[in-house]
Design an enzyme around this catalytic site. Structure first.
Site, PDB file in Angstrom:
ATOM      1  N   ASP A 336      38.811  70.061  39.152  1.00 23.35           N
ATOM      2  CA  ASP A 336      38.671  70.886  40.342  1.00 23.35           C
ATOM      3  C   ASP A 336      38.098  69.988  41.440  1.00 23.35           C
ATOM      4  OD1 ASP A 336      38.509  72.948  42.097  1.00 23.35           O
ATOM      5  OD2 ASP A 336      37.016  74.117  41.004  1.00 23.35           O
ATOM      6  N   ASP A 640      34.312  75.315  36.751  1.00 23.48           N
ATOM      7  CA  ASP A 640      32.991  75.926  36.829  1.00 23.48           C
ATOM      8  C   ASP A 640      33.035  77.450  36.940  1.00 23.48           C
ATOM      9  OD1 ASP A 640      33.989  76.185  39.359  1.00 23.48           O
ATOM     10  OD2 ASP A 640      32.487  74.941  40.347  1.00 23.48           O
ATOM     11  N   ASP A 644      38.453  79.413  35.601  1.00 20.82           N
ATOM     12  CA  ASP A 644      38.774  78.168  34.898  1.00 20.82           C
ATOM     13  C   ASP A 644      38.731  78.328  33.376  1.00 20.82           C
ATOM     14  OD1 ASP A 644      38.969  76.559  37.275  1.00 20.82           O
ATOM     15  OD2 ASP A 644      36.789  76.623  37.419  1.00 20.82           O
TER      16      ASP A 644
END
Length: 902
Positions: A336, A640, A644
């Site tokens: 990410d 996070d 996800d």
């Protein structure tokens, strides 16, 4: 439970439906809400607003699972045969070894996965609801479709809701979408094909209200919410096996076939030679036990555990042991953007004011053309920065040595800019105290404040900030470099803003208007004309400098880095270009909308070819991981947020953020970064490669011992009809002596060249041709030394127990010298003599000492003689064993040069 029932009267998309239609379809009333009786009926119909976890196996069942291994089956069969033929002690020892192996496997089992339970925790809270016209507080579990919920700053959204009213409502959806900036919400219907991150009319369970107030109709609860849908995806995406576990399974299957075939052959040979069937059984059991590397599970566990300890020192906490080795085989890292590759805080990088363009850097402050710029000497720049301070509702706090924004990240960036310019906010607010405020609204796209200007004869001032277009259309003049009013060149300002946007910067415009002292309130009409344009600022969440180096190191190690983010495409492309993930202008960036329109083959091609994916949904991220895995890539994924979790669980190695990560993400992961830094992943990969290298050394060490034992038994049966080493003696070698030596290889230090090599191919077998050749050569030497010493002692002493004791000690001596040939112990001593800064790898010396002590007890102590059928040795006989073992160095050193373990 709610996960098994519908979430509302009708399954549909609510974001593009009018407020009136939503209220009608949900059978509710905006002012009165549901009746208490109706709410009770609906909770019976739709279930509680909660996400239920899976049933976890009992500890006893988990222990039993560890007996379900082919090699354990062979040991148990060997124990049963030994018991049947009257060898009760042997049977007990073999059963003990099988139980120890199962206990080791049970200990390395991690806590049962609680990811879905963590998702439930992330949404349980108290919330204000309208029931029968009254505002009441209820547990979020008691919400039902059709409830009217009131939201305010600080609230956690308890269910999926369609907004019916909103005032200055901003919601942080980073846990669901990955977008770092709070999203402004409005009850106006969104586009029909809008993705989750663009559905401004919806609020989603588990997200956080950062500003403003709102009222919404609950449209989905429990497992039917977006968060619940993700939990179902997690149920479907079971974590895959690591390359190591796959290779060990193949290795174990191959070994069990070889062992069974060879044991059967030994029994048949014994029968053909006229040996009694009981002795034939003993020989078959001895060969089966000798061929099983009983100490290997313990060695693998310890090697991985040492890797865990080393990684923890480099900010990577391993939650599942096999993940340690998987890191060393990683071929793709999907990261990410927010916080991992970037600093997770917005920073101003450019200011356009008074016709000048200024750069803002962390280490050099505000500069123009490389020269430091002093705002006190540049009136237009000063006014622009001052506007960002006064037209601001956020503040900065020092927490654990770091400056954090409390409020809107973009406002925090303006405050940090003022700090670089030398502004004292408290003094500025005293000199320009606020009188009135026009809060930000998405329809207007700006915020304004009325401030008193202290000083005799000074007028009050309106300060304004917002979207550049919204600010420019209300301005008719601008400030020049000296702070004088001049004509506004709106097209030039838009062009400058366009260039900043193409660089991934988020652009804000700032303006000012002087009003009379008598003005005490302002409304939108006061801003319609007469505003003076002060300038524009461009801000971004910048890359971490250490992460840039880590990406470079990953590329050198043959690892591809891909960015998968919820942020906008331009921002993602700019950050990826700065990180070295892509070459701007050459590499294509795909959005979630692009991916949704692709066929399976097009999607697979995009997954392999592109390195940046923006505005993606959890389904896209999960599908990208699966596509890469289908292409035989070993995939590490960082994340996070709740969004996800499915991809983290699906990945070969899921990496969650320790600081910013949600509990759901951590529970779904294999590894947690305590510093949320991409560079820690690169460090963990390096440690993973060291672990893999040490595992290969361990296998290359233990199998020649097993090979020597098996060949010795076979030679004894063929040539002298006597078993040179008994099963219990073999177990002593495999579980005590060999383990004491083998475990030292787990502590072997890493080599500098580890990150210069390409990743280990997932298709590469554990037993390569070169490793098999090495095992065969050393096994043959062990056969010659062990069987030779057994035959020599049998001829000279005619004492079978003494001859077996010599054979055991010869084999142990040989494996000790073989250990010295493959470990870093001797090379590190040589290195230390040349350079005193080199650390000595002393652990093998400790292992050799422990082994020697164990062998002394095994050989010389009477109770051990009785259990293991051994005989005390004289000093001369012990010396013979050492000398015979020493000569293993001849083939071992040649192998180190021509057939290295790698």
């Amino acid at each position: 439970m709610s996960g098994e029932k519908a979430s509302g009267p009708e399954k549909m998309n609510w974001h593009d439906v009018s407020v009136k239609e939503v209220v009608e379809k949900m059978g509710t009333d905006i002012s009165e809400g549901l009746s208490r009786e109706e709410a009770e009926n609906r909770i019976k119909e739709y279930g509680a607003n909660e996400i239920t976890g899976e049933k976890v196996k009992s500890k006893f069942m988990k222990l039993l699972d560890n007996f379900k291994q082919p090699l354990i089956y062979i040991l148990l069969i060997a124990a049963a045969v030994s018991f049947f033929i009257g060898e009760r002690v042997d049977a007990a020892v073999i059963c003990g070894v099988a139980f120890i192996n199962a206990i080791i496997g049970f200990i390395q089992e991690q806590k049962a996965e609680r990811a879905i339970s963590a998702l439930a925790k992330s949404v349980v809270t108290e919330i204000r609801v309208i029931r029968e016209g009254d505002t009441v507080k209820v547990s979020s579990k008691g919400l039902v479709p059709g409830d009217i919920v009131l939201l305010s700053a600080g609230d956690k959204v308890p269910a999926d809701m369609r907004l019916v009213e909103a005032r200055d409502l901003d919601i942080n959806e980073s846990s669901l979408t990955g977008e770092s900036v709070p999203v402004h919400k409005s009850p106006e219907p969104a586009d029909k094909d809008a993705i989750i991150g663009d559905q401004a009319s919806m609020c989603f369970a588990g997200t956080l209200v950062t500003r403003g107030t709102g009222k919404g109709v609950v449209t989905a609860t429990g497992s039917e919410t977006e968060t619940g849908r993700i939990s179902r995806m997690m149920e479907e995406s079971r974590g895959l096996e690591t390359p190591l576990t796959r290779k060990i399974q193949v290795f174990s299957r191959t070994l069990i076939y070889v062992i069974m075939a060879t044991a059967g052959l030994v029994f048949i040979l014994a029968y053909l030679k006229g040996i009694p069937w009981i002795q034939g059984f003993k020989a078959a059991v001895a060969l089966a036990v000798s061929a099983i590397p009983e100490g290997l599970p313990a060695a693998i566990t310890v090697t991985l555990a040492i890797g865990v300890s080393r990684m923890a020192k480099r900010h990577a906490i391993i939650r599942k042991l096999p993940a340690v080795e998987a890191l060393g085989s990683t071929t793709v890292i999907c990261s990410d953007k927010t916080g991992t590759l970037t600093q997770n805080r917005m920073k101003v990088r450019r200011v356009n004011a008074g016709g000048g363009s200024y750069e803002v850097k962390d280490d050099h402050g505000i500069t123009r053309d490389g020269q430091e710029a002093d705002p006190e000497q540049l009136p237009a720049l000063r006014e622009c920065i001052l506007a960002g301070v006064l037209c601001n509702d956020s503040h900065l706090e020092e927490r654990k040595g770091e400056t954090e924004t409390v409020g809107d990240p973009t406002e925090g960036a303006l405050l940090m800019l003022s700090g670089k310019a030398g502004f004292d906010r408290k003094k500025a607010e005293k000199q320009y105290p606020r009188i009135d405020t026009l809060p930000f609204e998405s329809e207007k796209r700006y915020m304004a404040t009325l401030n008193e200007v202290k000083g005799e004869g000074a007028d009050n001032a309106i300060y304004m900030k917002g979207a550049l277009e919204a600010v420019l259309e209300r301005c008719d003049r601008a400030l020049d470099a000296k702070g004088n009013k001049t004509g506004l060149r709106a097209d030039e300002e838009k062009e400058k803003a366009s260039l900043m946007s193409k660089s991934g910067l988020r652009v804000l415009g700032l303006a000012k208007k002087t009003v009379g002292k008598q003005t005490k309130t302002i409304d939108d009409g006061d801003l319609d004309s007469g505003m003076v344009f002060l300038g524009s600022v461009g801000m971004i969440d910048p890359p971490r400098p250490e992460a840039v180096e880590a990406v470079k190191a990953a590329h050198e190690a043959g690892i591809k880095v891909k960015m998968i983010t919820g942020d906008h495409a331009q921002t993602a492309q700019a950050i990826a270009g700065q990180m070295g993930i892509i070459v701007e202008g050459r590499d294509k960036v795909y959005t979630g909308r692009d991916l949704s329109g692709m066929s399976d083959s097009e999607f697979d091609s995009a997954a392999m070819e592109s390195n940046v994916f923006a505005r993606v949904s959890p389904e896209h991220k999960l599908r990208l991981v699966r596509s890469l895995q289908a292409a035989k890539e070993i995939v590490a994924v960082t994340g996070d947020g709740v969004n996800d979790s499915p991809a983290l669980q699906q990945a070969d190695i899921g990496v969650a953020m320790g600081k910013m990560g949600t509990e759901a993400a951590k529970e779904a992961s294999d590894m947690v970064l305590t510093d949320d830094n991409f560079s820690s992943i690169e460090a963990a990969v390096e440690e993973g490669r060291t672990v893999y290298s040490n595992l290969l050394k361990t296998i290359g060490f233990i199998l020649p011992v097993n090979g020597g034992e098996s060949l010795t038994i076979l030679a004894g049966l063929l040539f002298i009809a006597v078993i040179p080493i008994l099963p219990v003696q073999i177990l002593w070698i495999n579980m005590v002596s060999s383990v004491a030596l083998m475990l030292t290889l787990a502590f072997e230090p890493g080599q500098k060249e580890e990150m210069k090599r390409p990743p280990h191919s997932p298709e590469k077998k554990l037993l390569t041709k070169s490793l098999i050749a090495r095992i065969i050569v050393v096994s043959i030497y062990n056969l010659i030394a062990t069987f030779g010493m057994f035959k020599f002692m049998l001829i000279t002493t005619d004492n079978v127990e003494l001859s077996r004791t010599v054979a055991v000690n010869t084999l142990v001596a040989a494996e000790t010298f073989y250990l010295l040939s493959i470990s870093r112990f001797i090379p590190s001593i040589v290195g230390y003599l040349r350079d005193r800064t080199v650390k000595i790898a002393y652990v093998p010396a400790i292992g050799i000492f422990c082994m020697a002590l164990g062998q002394y007890v095994f050989t010389q102590w009477a109770p051990m003689n009785a259990i293991f059928h051994t005989h005390p040795l004289s000093l001369a006989q012990a010396a013979y064993c050492v000398v015979a073992g020493f000569f293993v160095l001849v083939p071992a050193l040649a192998l180190k040069r021509y057939l290295p373990i790698k």
